[in-house]
Design a protein around this motif. Sequence first.
Motif, PDB file in Angstrom:
ATOM      1  N   ALA A   1       0.859  -1.193   0.000  1.00 25.54           N
ATOM      2  CA  ALA A   1       0.000   0.000   0.000  1.00 25.54           C
ATOM      3  C   ALA A   1       0.893   1.240   0.000  1.00 25.54           C
ATOM      4  N   LEU A   2       0.254   2.422  -0.092  1.00 22.46           N
ATOM      5  CA  LEU A   2       0.988   3.671   0.109  1.00 22.46           C
ATOM      6  C   LEU A   2       0.977   3.971   1.618  1.00 22.46           C
ATOM      7  N   PRO A   3       1.878   4.855   2.080  1.00 25.26           N
ATOM      8  CA  PRO A   3       2.050   5.053   3.525  1.00 25.26           C
ATOM      9  C   PRO A   3       0.752   5.279   4.305  1.00 25.26           C
ATOM     10  N   ASP A   4      -0.165   6.068   3.757  1.00 22.84           N
ATOM     11  CA  ASP A   4      -1.382   6.376   4.528  1.00 22.84           C
ATOM     12  C   ASP A   4      -2.250   5.127   4.760  1.00 22.84           C
ATOM     13  N   ALA A   5      -2.075   4.123   3.899  1.00 16.39           N
ATOM     14  CA  ALA A   5      -2.885   2.895   4.051  1.00 16.39           C
ATOM     15  C   ALA A   5      -2.062   1.765   4.687  1.00 16.39           C
ATOM     16  N   ILE A   6      -0.890   2.104   5.163  1.00 21.49           N
ATOM     17  CA  ILE A   6      -0.088   1.089   5.879  1.00 21.49           C
ATOM     18  C   ILE A   6      -0.495   1.136   7.350  1.00 21.49           C
ATOM     19  N   VAL A   7      -1.172   0.080   7.771  1.00 21.70           N
ATOM     20  CA  VAL A   7      -1.727   0.033   9.129  1.00 21.70           C
ATOM     21  C   VAL A   7      -1.281  -1.265   9.790  1.00 21.70           C
ATOM     22  N   ASP A   8      -1.364  -1.287  11.119  1.00 19.19           N
ATOM     23  CA  ASP A   8      -0.975  -2.500  11.854  1.00 19.19           C
ATOM     24  C   ASP A   8      -2.144  -3.472  11.908  1.00 19.19           C
ATOM     25  N   PHE A   9      -1.877  -4.716  11.579  1.00 16.21           N
ATOM     26  CA  PHE A   9      -2.907  -5.743  11.754  1.00 16.21           C
ATOM     27  C   PHE A   9      -2.245  -7.105  11.885  1.00 16.21           C
ATOM     28  N   SER A  10      -3.026  -8.074  12.378  1.00 18.30           N
ATOM     29  CA  SER A  10      -2.511  -9.435  12.565  1.00 18.30           C
ATOM     30  C   SER A  10      -3.391 -10.418  11.811  1.00 18.30           C
ATOM     31  N   VAL A  11      -2.802 -11.542  11.448  1.00 17.29           N
ATOM     32  CA  VAL A  11      -3.586 -12.644  10.881  1.00 17.29           C
ATOM     33  C   VAL A  11      -3.378 -13.847  11.787  1.00 17.29           C
ATOM     34  N   ASP A  12      -4.445 -14.357  12.342  1.00 16.37           N
ATOM     35  CA  ASP A  12      -4.369 -15.479  13.278  1.00 16.37           C
ATOM     36  C   ASP A  12      -3.330 -15.210  14.377  1.00 16.37           C
ATOM     37  N   GLY A  13      -3.351 -13.983  14.885  1.00 14.17           N
ATOM     38  CA  GLY A  13      -2.472 -13.624  15.992  1.00 14.17           C
ATOM     39  C   GLY A  13      -1.045 -13.294  15.583  1.00 14.17           C
ATOM     40  N   GLU A  14      -0.756 -13.364  14.293  1.00 16.43           N
ATOM     41  CA  GLU A  14       0.618 -13.086  13.845  1.00 16.43           C
ATOM     42  C   GLU A  14       0.667 -11.693  13.218  1.00 16.43           C
ATOM     43  N   ALA A  15       1.469 -10.796  13.822  1.00 19.76           N
ATOM     44  CA  ALA A  15       1.552  -9.422  13.321  1.00 19.76           C
ATOM     45  C   ALA A  15       2.093  -9.425  11.882  1.00 19.76           C
ATOM     46  N   GLN A  16       1.477  -8.619  11.033  1.00 15.85           N
ATOM     47  CA  GLN A  16       1.863  -8.559   9.621  1.00 15.85           C
ATOM     48  C   GLN A  16       2.660  -7.278   9.340  1.00 15.85           C
ATOM     49  N   THR A  17       3.549  -7.360   8.375  1.00 18.19           N
ATOM     50  CA  THR A  17       4.301  -6.179   7.962  1.00 18.19           C
ATOM     51  C   THR A  17       3.817  -5.796   6.573  1.00 18.19           C
ATOM     52  N   MET A  18       3.575  -4.503   6.369  1.00 13.93           N
ATOM     53  CA  MET A  18       3.176  -4.069   5.025  1.00 13.93           C
ATOM     54  C   MET A  18       4.353  -3.396   4.323  1.00 13.93           C
ATOM     55  N   THR A  19       4.336  -3.444   3.006  1.00 17.88           N
ATOM     56  CA  THR A  19       5.427  -2.866   2.217  1.00 17.88           C
ATOM     57  C   THR A  19       4.912  -1.642   1.470  1.00 17.88           C
ATOM     58  N   GLU A  20       5.642  -0.546   1.589  1.00 20.97           N
ATOM     59  CA  GLU A  20       5.261   0.672   0.855  1.00 20.97           C
ATOM     60  C   GLU A  20       5.612   0.517  -0.623  1.00 20.97           C
ATOM     61  N   VAL A  21       4.690   0.903  -1.476  1.00 21.50           N
ATOM     62  CA  VAL A  21       4.949   0.811  -2.918  1.00 21.50           C
ATOM     63  C   VAL A  21       5.755   2.032  -3.361  1.00 21.50           C
ATOM     64  N   THR A  22       6.948   1.760  -3.834  1.00 24.68           N
ATOM     65  CA  THR A  22       7.811   2.814  -4.382  1.00 24.68           C
ATOM     66  C   THR A  22       8.171   2.405  -5.816  1.00 24.68           C
ATOM     67  N   ASP A  23       8.825   3.303  -6.544  1.00 23.70           N
ATOM     68  CA  ASP A  23       9.234   2.954  -7.914  1.00 23.70           C
ATOM     69  C   ASP A  23      10.175   1.755  -7.905  1.00 23.70           C
ATOM     70  N   ALA A  24      11.046   1.696  -6.915  1.00 22.95           N
ATOM     71  CA  ALA A  24      12.007   0.582  -6.846  1.00 22.95           C
ATOM     72  C   ALA A  24      11.271  -0.746  -6.606  1.00 22.95           C
ATOM     73  N   VAL A  25      10.245  -0.704  -5.763  1.00 24.12           N
ATOM     74  CA  VAL A  25       9.464  -1.922  -5.487  1.00 24.12           C
ATOM     75  C   VAL A  25       8.754  -2.364  -6.772  1.00 24.12           C
ATOM     76  N   ILE A  26       8.169  -1.416  -7.479  1.00 28.18           N
ATOM     77  CA  ILE A  26       7.456  -1.752  -8.728  1.00 28.18           C
ATOM     78  C   ILE A  26       8.438  -2.328  -9.740  1.00 28.18           C
ATOM     79  N   GLU A  27       9.582  -1.702  -9.844  1.00 31.43           N
ATOM     80  CA  GLU A  27      10.628  -2.132 -10.794  1.00 31.43           C
ATOM     81  C   GLU A  27      11.053  -3.570 -10.519  1.00 31.43           C
ATOM     82  N   ALA A  28      11.076  -3.958  -9.273  1.00 34.48           N
ATOM     83  CA  ALA A  28      11.557  -5.303  -8.909  1.00 34.48           C
ATOM     84  C   ALA A  28      10.461  -6.367  -9.014  1.00 34.48           C
ATOM     85  N   GLN A  29       9.227  -5.938  -9.248  1.00 32.33           N
ATOM     86  CA  GLN A  29       8.116  -6.908  -9.275  1.00 32.33           C
ATOM     87  C   GLN A  29       8.012  -7.577 -10.643  1.00 32.33           C
ATOM     88  N   TYR A  30       7.091  -8.521 -10.793  1.00 32.91           N
ATOM     89  CA  TYR A  30       6.992  -9.272 -12.047  1.00 32.91           C
ATOM     90  C   TYR A  30       5.798  -8.781 -12.858  1.00 32.91           C
TER      91      TYR A  30
END
Length: 381
Positions: A352-381
Motif C-alpha cells: 500500500a501507500l504510507p497512509d494505508a499502511i496500518v498495523d494488523f494481525s492474521v491469526d495472531g501473527e503481526a503482519q508487515t506491510m510494504t510501501e509501494v515505491t518505484d524501486a518496489v514496482i521495478e523489482a516486481q513481475y
Amino acid sequence: MKRNVISMLAATSMVATLALTGCGGSKEAATTAAPAETKAAETTAAVTEAASVTEAAKEVKETEAAAGNAGGLINVGFAQVGHESDWRTASTKSCQDVFSEANGYNLSFVDCDNDSAAQLEAVRSFIEQDVDYIIIDPIVSTGWDTVLTECEDAAIPVIVIDRTIDDSDKYTAWVGSDFTKEGKAAGEWLKAYADKKGISEINALVISGTTGASAQLGRSKGFQEIADKYGFKILDEQTGDFTEDGGQQVMESYCKSYAGKFNVVVCQNDNEAFGAMTAMDNAGISYGPNGDVVLISFDSCTAGLEDVKAEKITADFECNPLAAPFVEQVIQQLQKGETPDKEVYMEEHWFALPDAIVDFSVDGEAQTMTEVTDAVIEAQY
Ligand code: GYE
C-alpha cells in the motif's frame, strides 16, 4: 529480472530452511491439534508413496540411461492453467526460464486455456510421451484422483504448483501460496484501515476468481471469515474468472444493482481490478485512497502496484508466481533419490501507500506491510 534473482535466492534458502526445520509441517502446527495430527499422518503416508514413486522412476531412468535414451535432458511436462492474467504470464515465463535446454531440461508446455477437460488431456499426453516429471497448476481443485493414479502407475512424479489439489494426495510435492491467509490478510487490513479512516460500516462487493480454483476458494473463505468476525456486510460475490473483461462485466452489473450502496470492492486479482476500475470510471464512481470506494486487489503484479502508486488500488495482497525455482529444487532432490518436502509455501507481501499502511494481525501473527515505491514496482513481475 532483479526480483527473479532475489526470489531464486530466497527460494534456495527457504527450501533449505524447510528441510532443516521441517517447516512444511510447522505451518500445520498453527492450526488446531487434531487436524494437524491427521494432516501429519496423511503427509507421512504421502511421503512414503512419493518415495516408492521416486524409486520406480529412478529405475526407469537408469534403464533409459543404460539404453542411451536420456539425451542428457530431463523431460518435463507442464499443464498450465491458461493465459488469463498478468500473474499467469509471470508464472509461465518463470517456468520457461527455469526449465530451459540451457539448464538441462526439455519442457513440453501446454496452455489449457482454463478448460479442466483439456488439462486432464494434457496430463495424459505427458504420460504417453513418458516424460520424467509432470508439473500441474490445477485449474480447479477437484477431479484429480484418476489421472494422478495413472501418473503413479506410470511412475512419473507429479509436482503441483500454485493452486492445490484437494481430492487426491497422489502427487510428490506442492509449491504455492496460502490463499486463505491472503483473504484473511485483506479482511484484517480492511478492519484496521476502516478504523483509521473512521469508516464505521463496511458494505463490500466481491469479484471472485475462477469458481472452484483453490485460489478463489481460499481468498473467499479467508475474507468471509474476517467479515463474519467484524460484521462486514458482503452484498454480493460473483466470478470475474480472473480476467479484466470478467471484472469489468461484473462491476458494470454491480454498479447498476448496488448504486450508492457499497463502499468496498474486493477483486480477487489485479486484472479483475483493472476491469472494475473501467466500469467504475464509466459509472462516475470514485475509488482508491481518495475516493468513495476502498479498492482491494490480489496478486501485486507490476501493473497492479503501478495502480497502487497512482492512488487507484487502496491495498494489494501479493501472490508470488515464481514457483519454478522451487520446483527445480524438488526435481533435483528427486534426481538424487532424496525426499522433498510435501508442501512449500511461497513468501508474500502486502502492499500500500504510507497512509494505508496500518498495523494488523492474521491469526495472531503481526503482519508487515510494504510501501509501494518505484524501486518496489521495478523489482516486481
Ligand atoms: O491470482 C490469478 C491467476 O492461481 C494464484 O490465477 C493464481 C491466480 C492468480 O489467474 O491472477
